[in-house]
Structure formats: structure tokens, C-alpha cells
Write a protein that holds these residues in place. Structure first.
Motif, PDB file in Angstrom:
ATOM      1  N   ILE A 171     -39.781  47.018  -3.859  1.00 41.66           N
ATOM      2  CA  ILE A 171     -39.560  47.424  -5.247  1.00 41.66           C
ATOM      3  C   ILE A 171     -38.064  47.396  -5.547  1.00 41.66           C
ATOM      4  N   ASP A 172     -37.697  46.648  -6.577  1.00 39.61           N
ATOM      5  CA  ASP A 172     -36.295  46.530  -7.005  1.00 39.61           C
ATOM      6  C   ASP A 172     -36.284  46.371  -8.516  1.00 39.61           C
ATOM      7  N   ILE A 173     -36.528  47.485  -9.209  1.00 42.95           N
ATOM      8  CA  ILE A 173     -36.711  47.445 -10.667  1.00 42.95           C
ATOM      9  C   ILE A 173     -35.563  48.117 -11.419  1.00 42.95           C
ATOM     10  N   GLY A 174     -34.498  48.471 -10.716  1.00 43.32           N
ATOM     11  CA  GLY A 174     -33.372  49.092 -11.398  1.00 43.32           C
ATOM     12  C   GLY A 174     -33.698  50.491 -11.876  1.00 43.32           C
ATOM     13  N   SER A 175     -32.970  50.966 -12.869  1.00 46.92           N
ATOM     14  CA  SER A 175     -33.158  52.317 -13.392  1.00 46.92           C
ATOM     15  C   SER A 175     -32.976  52.289 -14.904  1.00 46.92           C
ATOM     16  N   ALA A 191     -37.686  49.528  -0.705  1.00 46.61           N
ATOM     17  CA  ALA A 191     -37.071  49.640  -2.026  1.00 46.61           C
ATOM     18  C   ALA A 191     -35.564  49.441  -1.895  1.00 46.61           C
ATOM     19  N   SER A 192     -34.969  48.906  -2.954  1.00 48.11           N
ATOM     20  CA  SER A 192     -33.534  48.631  -2.921  1.00 48.11           C
ATOM     21  C   SER A 192     -32.959  48.719  -4.324  1.00 48.11           C
ATOM     22  N   GLY A 193     -31.622  48.659  -4.414  1.00 50.08           N
ATOM     23  CA  GLY A 193     -30.971  48.758  -5.707  1.00 50.08           C
ATOM     24  C   GLY A 193     -31.029  50.169  -6.266  1.00 50.08           C
ATOM     25  N   ASP A 194     -30.890  50.282  -7.572  1.00 48.51           N
ATOM     26  CA  ASP A 194     -30.834  51.595  -8.219  1.00 48.51           C
ATOM     27  C   ASP A 194     -32.078  52.438  -7.987  1.00 48.51           C
ATOM     28  N   ILE A 195     -33.215  51.795  -7.817  1.00 46.00           N
ATOM     29  CA  ILE A 195     -34.465  52.548  -7.729  1.00 46.00           C
ATOM     30  C   ILE A 195     -34.622  53.263  -6.399  1.00 46.00           C
ATOM     31  N   ALA A 196     -33.766  52.940  -5.420  1.00 49.43           N
ATOM     32  CA  ALA A 196     -33.868  53.525  -4.082  1.00 49.43           C
ATOM     33  C   ALA A 196     -32.772  54.566  -3.855  1.00 49.43           C
ATOM     34  N   THR A 197     -33.126  55.599  -3.104  1.00 47.91           N
ATOM     35  CA  THR A 197     -32.155  56.591  -2.649  1.00 47.91           C
ATOM     36  C   THR A 197     -32.187  56.632  -1.127  1.00 47.91           C
ATOM     37  N   LEU A 198     -31.061  56.309  -0.506  1.00 44.65           N
ATOM     38  CA  LEU A 198     -30.961  56.410   0.954  1.00 44.65           C
ATOM     39  C   LEU A 198     -30.971  57.881   1.326  1.00 44.65           C
ATOM     40  N   LEU A 199     -31.998  58.306   2.048  1.00 47.01           N
ATOM     41  CA  LEU A 199     -32.235  59.725   2.284  1.00 47.01           C
ATOM     42  C   LEU A 199     -31.047  60.394   2.962  1.00 47.01           C
ATOM     43  N   ASN A 200     -30.481  59.762   3.981  1.00 51.47           N
ATOM     44  CA  ASN A 200     -29.406  60.388   4.747  1.00 51.47           C
ATOM     45  C   ASN A 200     -28.016  59.901   4.357  1.00 51.47           C
ATOM     46  N   ASN A 201     -27.944  59.028   3.346  1.00 50.45           N
ATOM     47  CA  ASN A 201     -26.644  58.494   2.937  1.00 50.45           C
ATOM     48  C   ASN A 201     -26.681  58.055   1.478  1.00 50.45           C
ATOM     49  N   PRO A 202     -26.950  58.988   0.551  1.00 55.84           N
ATOM     50  CA  PRO A 202     -27.073  58.591  -0.858  1.00 55.84           C
ATOM     51  C   PRO A 202     -25.765  58.006  -1.376  1.00 55.84           C
ATOM     52  N   PRO A 231     -23.794  55.933  -4.984  1.00 54.68           N
ATOM     53  CA  PRO A 231     -23.891  55.819  -6.445  1.00 54.68           C
ATOM     54  C   PRO A 231     -24.811  54.669  -6.856  1.00 54.68           C
ATOM     55  N   LYS A 232     -25.353  54.768  -8.058  1.00 57.01           N
ATOM     56  CA  LYS A 232     -26.181  53.693  -8.608  1.00 57.01           C
ATOM     57  C   LYS A 232     -25.250  52.602  -9.140  1.00 57.01           C
ATOM     58  N   ALA A 233     -24.936  51.646  -8.292  1.00 54.73           N
ATOM     59  CA  ALA A 233     -23.987  50.593  -8.650  1.00 54.73           C
ATOM     60  C   ALA A 233     -24.503  49.264  -8.142  1.00 54.73           C
ATOM     61  N   GLY A 234     -24.252  48.212  -8.934  1.00 52.36           N
ATOM     62  CA  GLY A 234     -24.756  46.884  -8.604  1.00 52.36           C
ATOM     63  C   GLY A 234     -24.265  46.359  -7.269  1.00 52.36           C
ATOM     64  N   VAL A 235     -23.077  46.807  -6.836  1.00 56.30           N
ATOM     65  CA  VAL A 235     -22.523  46.319  -5.574  1.00 56.30           C
ATOM     66  C   VAL A 235     -23.446  46.641  -4.410  1.00 56.30           C
ATOM     67  N   PHE A 236     -24.141  47.777  -4.467  1.00 51.22           N
ATOM     68  CA  PHE A 236     -25.035  48.139  -3.370  1.00 51.22           C
ATOM     69  C   PHE A 236     -26.307  47.295  -3.393  1.00 51.22           C
ATOM     70  N   ALA A 237     -26.811  46.989  -4.585  1.00 49.89           N
ATOM     71  CA  ALA A 237     -27.991  46.131  -4.679  1.00 49.89           C
ATOM     72  C   ALA A 237     -27.704  44.757  -4.100  1.00 49.89           C
ATOM     73  N   VAL A 238     -26.501  44.233  -4.362  1.00 52.22           N
ATOM     74  CA  VAL A 238     -26.128  42.928  -3.813  1.00 52.22           C
ATOM     75  C   VAL A 238     -26.022  42.995  -2.293  1.00 52.22           C
ATOM     76  N   ARG A 239     -25.361  44.030  -1.788  1.00 57.59           N
ATOM     77  CA  ARG A 239     -25.182  44.163  -0.337  1.00 57.59           C
ATOM     78  C   ARG A 239     -26.500  44.396   0.390  1.00 57.59           C
ATOM     79  N   GLN A 240     -27.477  44.961  -0.311  1.00 54.40           N
ATOM     80  CA  GLN A 240     -28.765  45.246   0.329  1.00 54.40           C
ATOM     81  C   GLN A 240     -29.674  44.029   0.410  1.00 54.40           C
TER      82      GLN A 240
END
Length: 383
Positions: free
Chosen positions: A103-107, A290-301, A303-312
Motif C-alpha cells: 500500500i502506497d497511497i500517500g496521505s 506499506a511505504s511512503g506517507d501512509i506508513a509509520t515506522l514503528l520504532n523509527n517514525p 516526517p511525512k516527506a517525499g524523500v522517504f517514499a523515494v528512498r523506500q
């Protein structure tokens, strides 16, 4: 034959599809579900609003990308998950079965807690609705440039600041000099300074830029209500008693997730985002990622930023392949600090990383433009 289903055409999924095109996986049937045919690239969106890019340059065409990955593409909206039967429920077609789901649907901006916001504000996401509203306003301005108008942006993070600067720059470009003062620009922010999560240098510099360009900053102002003032105008009310009449209100506040995710039984955080581990894997359902804005890394949250979606994108692709092949998963480790390049809408940008900031410089915008175009050339086949 195993079924891999991807919901959403976000940056991580675009990269994963490109990787599947390069390295097909035997015995796997891929299905992409997206409610849009062309998904905007967040890095180029402000430049598109400012008039530096065409629509095609700033959007990823999902159909040819899916074709390259030999994926079935359904232009539809996912509305629920049946986790007992491992099916995706869509608005306009029968349920779609999956063995592995991503799932990668943004926010979307959180607006429901402010009366009238969901009805009268223009949220920054989903982007297609934002662009439709912007184009409509642009045409109205061109048809009657002599009319006095007022635009408001709610949210003083990087998204709200860049949106306001880009829109003002574009309208100044297309309007004759005598009409440019007919549009007022306002930005409302609940904190004492804009860009609260960026360097102090970036906050001070962009504050000065906005003030020099005549943009009214309303700081320490919490918007409490939006309502219809007349048939054509809106009214924005703040907790302090401040009231503003305006023609359009752009809403660029903290992110939120659609209700159907938490209703499906997936483990989500307080805002409804899917909780994932360091494999980008749901903590409650191991066959869901899940990846991008729609995902929260449980142990390492982060920010909701596009750079993380690209890196993921590549770690997600690798783990989808490994899950489908019953192999051990790899870990994704996000960077703790990241570089943000905030465009001024005039061909310059301010850089911010941690406590460090420089600009505005034309060279920074040139670098950002080069990076973004290179990404799009690599990820988005045309035609």
C-alpha cells in the motif's frame, strides 16, 4: 502463480514497478490499483504550480509503467480490505485477491476537526483535486484580472510556504503589472514561526522573502471555522477572533489517513497510518507492506516527506520479492536528517538540513531541477 497487488501509484510503487520491469519475477502476477492514471511527482509539484514544468513533465504516467512491469492496471479506488479472504475491495469492480499486498497511497491533510474545512477548503492532497481547483482559479483571474481577490493558505510548513510562493510567482508572471496587486496572499500558521521542523535559517529567510513579496503572515493563529460568506466568497475564522474574507483557501496541514485502513483490521497509529517494522512490513499482517506517507515506522517514525517514499522504493521492491519467494527480508534504515530544497517560485531555492541552511540561490534550484528531471527520466516512461 502468486498474486502481488499494489494499491496506489506513489513514489515507492513507481520505483518498485520500474525494478520489476528490469528484473521480472517468474510465477508472479502483479496488479496495480490506482484511482488516477497519472500520479504527481511531489518534487516537481511546486515547480509545476510556478509554471516551470508542464503537466506531463511533473507526472508519472502509470499505464506504460505498469505495462513495462507486465502488471495488470486497474484505474479504480480501493475502499476496503477483506483480510480474512485476502482481498482488496474496490469501488467499481469485483474483489481482487492477493497473496502479498503493498500500500502506497500517500496521505491527505487533516481537516475534519475544523468545521467547514472539509466543505470549503482545497486540500493539498489528493493532488488532482488541488490542481483542478488551481487551474479553475487561474482561468478566473485571467478572465477578469481587474477583480480584487484574496487567497489564504492554512499551514506554514514547507508545503504551505512553497505552495503560496509558487502560486504568487505564477500569477505575477501571467498578469500585467497593473493587475498584480489585485490579489492578496495570506498564510495562517498555529506556531510562532513558519517551517517549525526546518532550520532557523530557512525559517528566517523564507519569512523575509514572503514579507518582502507582500504575503501576509498570520502566526500563532489557529483556524477554527470556515464558512460561506456570500455566494462567491468564503470566511475564515481564527481562535483569536481574527476573520478574513477570501476567494480560495488552500489547506496544507498535518497529514491524515483514510478511515478504511484502520477499519480493515490493520494495525495503525493514532492518525490511522499503517504501522510497519524495519522491513516496511505490517506489524499485524506479515503479507502486507506499506511505504511512503501512509506508513509509520514503528520504532523509527520519520516526517511525512517525499524523500522517504523515494528512498523506500528499492528496499520495498526487494522485500516484496523476498516475501513472494519465502526468503528472509532485508532492513530499511531511514536517514535521520535529510536535505530539503524549498523553491521560491522565481527560479531560486533555500536549502535546509538539520540546523544548517543556505540560499536563496539560483544554483540550488538548478540542482533540484536536475535531480528531479533525472528521477523522472529513470522512472517514468513516456507514451
Amino acid at each position: 502463480m502468486k498474486d502481488l497487488v499494489l494499491i496506489g501509484g506513489g513514489h515507492s510503487h513507481a520505483i518498485a514497478l520500474r525494478e520489476f520491469a528490469k528484473s521480472p519475477l517468474l510465477g508472479i502476477r502483479i496488479t496495480l490499483i490506482s484511482d488516477v492514471l497519472q500520479t504527481p511527482y511531489s518534487g516537481m509539484l511546486p515547480g509545476y504550480l510556478a509554471g516551470f514544468y508542464t503537466f506531463d513533465e511533473a507526472h508519472i504516467d502509470l499505464r506504460p509503467l505498469a505495462n513495462l512491469a507486465q502488471a495488470e492496471f486497474y484505474c479504480d479506488r480501493a475502499i476496503a480490505l477483506d483480510l480474512q479472504q485476502n482481498q482488496v475491495l474496490c469501488a467499481n469492480r469485483p474483489p481482487i485477491p492477493f497473496d502479498v499486498l503493498s500500500i502506497d497511497i500517500g496521505s491527505t491533510p487533516a481537516t475534519l476537526n475544523v468545521p467547514g474545512a472539509a466543505t470549503y477548503a482545497i486540500p493539498a492532497k489528493p493532488v488532482p483535486k488541488l490542481l483542478e481547483s488551481w487551474q479553475q482559479f487561474r482561468e478566473e483571474v485571467l478572465q477578469s484580472p481587474e477583480q480584487i481577490r484574496s487567497l489564504a493558505t492554512v499551514g506554514g510548513g514547507a508545503g504551505g510556504v512553497e505552495l503560496t510562493l509558487s502560486i504568487q510567482a505564477h500569477l505575477n508572471k501571467i498578469l500585467a503589472p497593473q493587475y498584480r496587486q489585485n490579489i492578496e496572499y495570506h498564510l495562517f500558521h498555529s506556531s510562532s514561526h513558519i517551517l517549525s521542523s526546518h532550520s532557523q535559517y530557512a525559517a528566517r529567510t523564507l519569512t523575509k522573502i514572503m514579507q518582502n513579496r507582500g504575503i501576509h503572515l498570520h502566526l500563532n493563529q489557529t483556524v477554527t471555522q470556515l464558512k460561506k460568506q456570500t455566494s462567491e466568497r468564503l470566511e475564515l475564522n481564527c481562535q483569536s477572533g481574527l476573520t478574513l474574507e477570501c476567494d480560495r483557501i488552500f489547506w496544507v496541514t498535518q497529514a491524515a489517513a483514510p478511515d478504511w485502513l484502520s477499519a480493515s483490521g490493520l494495525s495503525t497509529d493514532n492518525q490511522g497510518f499503517i504501522q510497519v517494522n524495519h522491513h516496511l512490513q505490517s506489524v499485524s499482517h506479515p503479507n502486507i507492506f506499506a511505504s511512503g506517507d501512509i506508513a509509520t515506522l514503528l520504532n523509527n517514525p520519520r516526517p511525512k516527506a517525499g524523500v522517504f517514499a523515494v528512498r523506500q522504493g528499492k528496499p520495498l521492491f526487494e522485500n516484496l520479492c523476498r516475501r513472494l519467494q519465502d526468503k528472509p527480508l532485508i532492513s530499511y534504515h531511514p536517514q535521520q536528517q535529510f536535505l530539503t530544497l524549498i523553491g521560491t517560485g522565481t527560479g531560486k531555492a533555500v536549502a535546509s538540513r538539520g540546523r544548517f541552511g543556505i540560499g536563496p540561490f539560483r544554483l540550488l534550484w538548478t540542482c533540484k531541477d536536475w535531480i528531479d528531471r533525472r528521477f523522472m527520466e529513470a522512472i517514468a516512461p513516456k507514451g
